[in-house]
Design a protein around this motif. Sequence first.
Motif, PDB file in Angstrom:
ATOM      1  N   LYS A  88       0.855  -1.190   0.000  1.00  0.00           N
ATOM      2  CA  LYS A  88       0.000   0.000   0.000  1.00  0.00           C
ATOM      3  C   LYS A  88       0.886   1.232   0.000  1.00  0.00           C
ATOM      4  N   MET A  89       0.496   2.231  -0.793  1.00  0.00           N
ATOM      5  CA  MET A  89       1.220   3.497  -0.832  1.00  0.00           C
ATOM      6  C   MET A  89       0.243   4.615  -0.464  1.00  0.00           C
ATOM      7  N   VAL A  90       0.618   5.400   0.526  1.00  0.00           N
ATOM      8  CA  VAL A  90      -0.182   6.546   0.939  1.00  0.00           C
ATOM      9  C   VAL A  90       0.481   7.782   0.366  1.00  0.00           C
ATOM     10  N   LEU A  91      -0.233   8.478  -0.505  1.00  0.00           N
ATOM     11  CA  LEU A  91       0.317   9.611  -1.242  1.00  0.00           C
ATOM     12  C   LEU A  91      -0.093  10.934  -0.644  1.00  0.00           C
ATOM     13  N   ASN A  92       0.822  11.909  -0.713  1.00  0.00           N
ATOM     14  CA  ASN A  92       0.559  13.280  -0.262  1.00  0.00           C
ATOM     15  C   ASN A  92       0.256  13.378   1.227  1.00  0.00           C
ATOM     16  N   THR A  93       0.844  12.513   2.008  1.00  0.00           N
ATOM     17  CA  THR A  93       0.685  12.596   3.449  1.00  0.00           C
ATOM     18  C   THR A  93       1.489  13.769   3.980  1.00  0.00           C
ATOM     19  N   LYS A  94       0.911  14.538   4.888  1.00  0.00           N
ATOM     20  CA  LYS A  94       1.613  15.676   5.471  1.00  0.00           C
ATOM     21  C   LYS A  94       2.503  15.180   6.589  1.00  0.00           C
ATOM     22  N   ILE A  95       3.788  15.230   6.366  1.00  0.00           N
ATOM     23  CA  ILE A  95       4.763  14.782   7.362  1.00  0.00           C
ATOM     24  C   ILE A  95       5.457  16.017   7.894  1.00  0.00           C
ATOM     25  N   LEU A  96       5.200  16.344   9.163  1.00  0.00           N
ATOM     26  CA  LEU A  96       5.751  17.566   9.744  1.00  0.00           C
ATOM     27  C   LEU A  96       6.962  17.245  10.609  1.00  0.00           C
TER      28      LEU A  96
END
Length: 345
Positions: free
Chosen positions: A337-345
């Motif tokens: 599974k690939m989670v795209l455009n996740t906001k990683i702060l």
Amino acid sequence: MNTVLKTIATLLTLSLALTTGGVSAAPSASATPNNGSGQTPASAAAANFSISVNGSVLSGSGFQSSGGKEPLIPLRAVADALGFKVTWNGQTKTAQLNKGSIFTAVKNGEDRYVINKLFTTLGTAPQMKQNRLYVPLSFASEVLYQSVTVKGQQIVIAPAAEHSTETGVITAITNADNYQSVRIQGTGKAGLVLNVSKDTRLLSKDGSPLAFSGLHIGMTVEAQHSLISTRSLPPQTPAYQITVLDTMAKDEVLGTAGTIRQVITGEDGTVSLRIQGSALSEKSQTEVVLRLTEDTAIINESGEATDRSGLVQGAEVIGFYGPVLTRSLPPTGTALKMVLNTKIL
């Protein structure tokens, strides 16, 4: 002479008025502060408030001192009425409250409130009055997650009737020291932490009960949780129900959150992504190459299907994969599974 007589007469009149209470000073702006809940006292004088919890009026009342930011309420009386277990330490003057996934500690004189191992301030410290510990009214909403309204001199406290529903991919699971939680929708300071208690319902996709041990990173879940959350990053909130929306064939799932450093296209047309970032578990990699297949799910942080055209160099992603990896550097595996455009702060 007339001017002098007029001045003396004026001073005598003012002196008499002050003696008999005929003249009062105008209240200052700080004498009628807003209490943070939209309630502004009618006067600068101390005011008492009746308290209703779940429809029942408490025998004890709250109060707001002159210049106070908000009303204070008796901690034990309110906590007992809401079903919290209260433990008092007389030596440290500290009260501990526990109910389901909610744990907090309150110390007399300290504007420092524990919310599930984190700390927050409310702008008002607890205080003792007639051997009772009083806390600011915002404690009921911000810490105990209750619905609070103020009508005149009446405070109404009730459990929040509504809940919020969100979907997302599990990126972290905590199961230690009698504390269980699930994080979804991101890593680092992003996302949402769902605090799990014995009252939280855990369900599989078909509606059957699921043990906490049945949850793992990479799962897409739907969570029903309280409308109120902590001010921390990421915020925390009690979970009422967590339902798994998919099943992942692997017994063990690893995850890497980071940036796509390279998109590799093989001679057979197979696309692989080199991801560099942070490992989501002890066995996960900080850098890994993941092959995309027809079975690889491409979704956004809320678990919704999205186009794989966004998987380009520089994109922020979370890749989930099985434990079988090559011994190369970096190791290579297959993306589940690939989670795209996740906001990683």
